[in-house]
Design a protein around this motif. Structure first.
Motif, PDB file in Angstrom:
ATOM      1  N   LYS A  73     -10.934  -4.954   1.684  1.00  0.00           N
ATOM      2  CA  LYS A  73     -11.535  -6.265   1.923  1.00  0.00           C
ATOM      3  C   LYS A  73     -11.274  -6.770   3.338  1.00  0.00           C
ATOM      4  CE  LYS A  73     -11.370  -7.902  -2.877  1.00  0.00           C
ATOM      5  NZ  LYS A  73     -10.822  -8.958  -3.808  1.00  0.00           N
ATOM      6  N   ILE A  74     -10.094  -6.439   3.858  1.00  0.00           N
ATOM      7  CA  ILE A  74      -9.693  -6.897   5.191  1.00  0.00           C
ATOM      8  C   ILE A  74      -9.502  -5.695   6.102  1.00  0.00           C
ATOM      9  CG2 ILE A  74      -7.873  -8.014   6.545  1.00  0.00           C
ATOM     10  CD1 ILE A  74      -9.223 -10.075   4.923  1.00  0.00           C
ATOM     11  N   ILE A  75     -10.094  -5.756   7.292  1.00  0.00           N
ATOM     12  CA  ILE A  75      -9.835  -4.750   8.319  1.00  0.00           C
ATOM     13  C   ILE A  75      -9.200  -5.456   9.505  1.00  0.00           C
ATOM     14  CG2 ILE A  75     -10.818  -3.064   9.908  1.00  0.00           C
ATOM     15  CD1 ILE A  75     -12.985  -2.516   7.882  1.00  0.00           C
TER      16      ILE A  75
ATOM     17  N   LEU B 147       1.453 -11.610   6.556  1.00  0.00           N
ATOM     18  CA  LEU B 147       0.042 -11.690   6.920  1.00  0.00           C
ATOM     19  C   LEU B 147      -0.855 -11.402   5.721  1.00  0.00           C
ATOM     20  CD1 LEU B 147      -2.340 -11.845   8.905  1.00  0.00           C
ATOM     21  CD2 LEU B 147      -1.892  -9.443   9.497  1.00  0.00           C
ATOM     22  N   ILE B 148      -0.542 -10.365   4.960  1.00  0.00           N
ATOM     23  CA  ILE B 148      -1.362  -9.982   3.807  1.00  0.00           C
ATOM     24  C   ILE B 148      -1.358 -11.084   2.749  1.00  0.00           C
ATOM     25  CG2 ILE B 148      -1.487  -8.346   1.875  1.00  0.00           C
ATOM     26  CD1 ILE B 148      -0.523  -6.180   3.920  1.00  0.00           C
ATOM     27  N   ARG B 149      -0.215 -11.697   2.531  1.00  0.00           N
ATOM     28  CA  ARG B 149      -0.142 -12.819   1.579  1.00  0.00           C
ATOM     29  C   ARG B 149      -0.992 -13.995   2.057  1.00  0.00           C
ATOM     30  NH1 ARG B 149       6.377 -12.731   0.414  1.00  0.00           N
ATOM     31  NH2 ARG B 149       6.387 -11.047  -1.133  1.00  0.00           N
ATOM     32  N   HIS B 150      -0.921 -14.270   3.352  1.00  0.00           N
ATOM     33  CA  HIS B 150      -1.703 -15.370   3.910  1.00  0.00           C
ATOM     34  C   HIS B 150      -3.204 -15.136   3.739  1.00  0.00           C
ATOM     35  CE1 HIS B 150      -2.837 -18.629   6.623  1.00  0.00           C
ATOM     36  NE2 HIS B 150      -3.630 -17.772   7.254  1.00  0.00           N
ATOM     37  N   LEU B 151      -3.617 -13.872   3.835  1.00  0.00           N
ATOM     38  CA  LEU B 151      -5.031 -13.530   3.702  1.00  0.00           C
ATOM     39  C   LEU B 151      -5.470 -13.437   2.241  1.00  0.00           C
ATOM     40  CD1 LEU B 151      -5.122 -10.813   6.508  1.00  0.00           C
ATOM     41  CD2 LEU B 151      -6.163 -13.090   6.616  1.00  0.00           C
ATOM     42  N   ASP B 152      -4.505 -13.563   1.314  1.00  0.00           N
ATOM     43  CA  ASP B 152      -4.781 -13.570  -0.127  1.00  0.00           C
ATOM     44  C   ASP B 152      -5.440 -12.275  -0.604  1.00  0.00           C
ATOM     45  OD1 ASP B 152      -4.668 -14.688  -2.649  1.00  0.00           O
ATOM     46  OD2 ASP B 152      -6.645 -15.628  -2.491  1.00  0.00           O
ATOM     47  N   VAL B 153      -4.882 -11.148  -0.148  1.00  0.00           N
ATOM     48  CA  VAL B 153      -5.323  -9.838  -0.626  1.00  0.00           C
ATOM     49  C   VAL B 153      -4.087  -9.025  -0.987  1.00  0.00           C
ATOM     50  CG1 VAL B 153      -7.492  -9.756   0.671  1.00  0.00           C
ATOM     51  CG2 VAL B 153      -5.378  -8.916   1.742  1.00  0.00           C
ATOM     52  N   THR B 154      -4.292  -7.894  -1.612  1.00  0.00           N
ATOM     53  CA  THR B 154      -3.201  -6.972  -1.897  1.00  0.00           C
ATOM     54  C   THR B 154      -3.105  -5.963  -0.752  1.00  0.00           C
ATOM     55  OG1 THR B 154      -4.602  -5.359  -3.039  1.00  0.00           O
ATOM     56  CG2 THR B 154      -3.690  -7.182  -4.360  1.00  0.00           C
ATOM     57  N   PRO B 155      -1.973  -5.279  -0.591  1.00  0.00           N
ATOM     58  CA  PRO B 155      -1.880  -4.252   0.446  1.00  0.00           C
ATOM     59  C   PRO B 155      -2.963  -3.181   0.317  1.00  0.00           C
ATOM     60  CG  PRO B 155       0.297  -4.766  -0.380  1.00  0.00           C
ATOM     61  CD  PRO B 155      -0.673  -5.501  -1.260  1.00  0.00           C
ATOM     62  N   GLU B 156      -3.350  -2.865  -0.929  1.00  0.00           N
ATOM     63  CA  GLU B 156      -4.376  -1.832  -1.150  1.00  0.00           C
ATOM     64  C   GLU B 156      -5.742  -2.272  -0.634  1.00  0.00           C
ATOM     65  OE1 GLU B 156      -0.959  -1.332  -3.713  1.00  0.00           O
ATOM     66  OE2 GLU B 156      -2.340  -3.039  -3.499  1.00  0.00           O
ATOM     67  N   GLU B 157      -5.922  -3.570  -0.427  1.00  0.00           N
ATOM     68  CA  GLU B 157      -7.195  -4.104   0.073  1.00  0.00           C
ATOM     69  C   GLU B 157      -7.172  -4.344   1.580  1.00  0.00           C
ATOM     70  OE1 GLU B 157      -8.584  -6.678  -3.846  1.00  0.00           O
ATOM     71  OE2 GLU B 157      -7.068  -7.504  -2.488  1.00  0.00           O
ATOM     72  N   PHE B 158      -6.090  -3.907   2.216  1.00  0.00           N
ATOM     73  CA  PHE B 158      -5.864  -4.179   3.639  1.00  0.00           C
ATOM     74  C   PHE B 158      -5.851  -2.873   4.423  1.00  0.00           C
ATOM     75  CE2 PHE B 158      -3.030  -4.788   7.287  1.00  0.00           C
ATOM     76  CZ  PHE B 158      -3.467  -5.993   7.828  1.00  0.00           C
ATOM     77  N   LEU B 159      -6.579  -2.838   5.532  1.00  0.00           N
ATOM     78  CA  LEU B 159      -6.584  -1.674   6.417  1.00  0.00           C
ATOM     79  C   LEU B 159      -6.273  -2.138   7.831  1.00  0.00           C
ATOM     80  CD1 LEU B 159      -9.036   1.298   6.563  1.00  0.00           C
ATOM     81  CD2 LEU B 159      -8.523   0.059   8.660  1.00  0.00           C
TER      82      LEU B 159
END
Length: 229
Positions: free
Chosen positions: A3-5, A158-170
């Motif tokens: 979800k996040i790049i 940062l990942i918590r702030h973006l409201d995603v899980t690590p698996e959704e972060f690249l």
């Protein structure tokens, strides 16, 4: 799944490290009356690393480290004119134009349609904001994060702030140590895009092997890599 790049900035989106190399050459030339160039370069590096906790990353901390190293190398005999020249070297670095790396804007334009894009870089806040504004890339990013460090704890925040899980972060960047390993450690995805110059402090000696790790020769390749994840 993604979800996040997130993109590193220096030497991933625009040129940065060569300016430090040029400054180091000027510094060691100034110190030649006291020690050989390789000796002053080593002393400067050791001073920079010692000062990271105090000054953080960026040109201003580098300027202060140059002054400190020059005083130590010269046993406080460095001239005021040389100190002034060191400060001028730093000011010149802060005034450098922003040179985008090939393919950067095309990749951002393509990815922004399907993902939230984030700039996640470390360094001096004012300097990084200046470079981002000069780059003309700020409108591509959903969120800007200028970090004092890039460790697992920093990426967790940062990942918590973006409201995603690590698996959704690249995360993608030129440093295996700062951009890749911390994110992989959290269970995220990372793409390494090497730059031809790497600061010694950012180098690692071991090979990275991980299911979520991808290697690109240049940024133009990342779109195809992301499609395959």
């Amino acid at each position: 799944m993604i979800k996040i790049i997130a993109f590193d900035a220096d030497d991933t989106l625009w040129v940065n490290e060569p300016f430090f190399r040029e400054a180091e050459e000027e510094f060691t030339a100034l110190m030649e009356n006291f020690v050989p160039q390789h000796t002053s370069l080593k002393e400067l590096y050791l001073t920079e690393v010692r000062n990271l906790e105090l000054y953080g990353y960026g040109i201003k901390g580098f300027m202060l480290s140059m002054v400190e190293a020059a005083m130590r190398i010269s046993d406080n005999r460095i001239s005021i004119q040389s100190i002034d020249r060191i400060l001028e070297i730093g000011r010149d670095m802060l005034d450098k134009p922003v040179e985008l790396l090939p393919g950067v804007e095309e990749v951002l334009a393509e990815l922004q349609n399907d993902f939230r894009l984030v700039l996640a870089t470390k360094g001096d806040l004012v300097d990084q904001e200046r470079k981002l504004k000069k780059s003309g890339l700020d409108h591509y990013f959903h969120h800007i994060e200028i970090m004092s460090e890039k460790k697992e704890a920093d990426f967790t925040k940062l990942i918590r702030h973006l409201d995603v899980t690590p698996e959704e972060f690249l995360m993608m960047g030129n440093s295996l140590k700062s951009d890749v390993l911390p994110v992989l450690g959290l269970g995220g995805h990372a793409i390494h895009i090497p730059f031809h110059i790497t600061w010694e402090h950012e180098r690692i000696e071991h090979e990275v092997v991980h299911d979520n790790f991808y290697q690109a020769e240049h940024i133009a390749q990342v779109v195809e890599i992301i499609k395959g994840i």
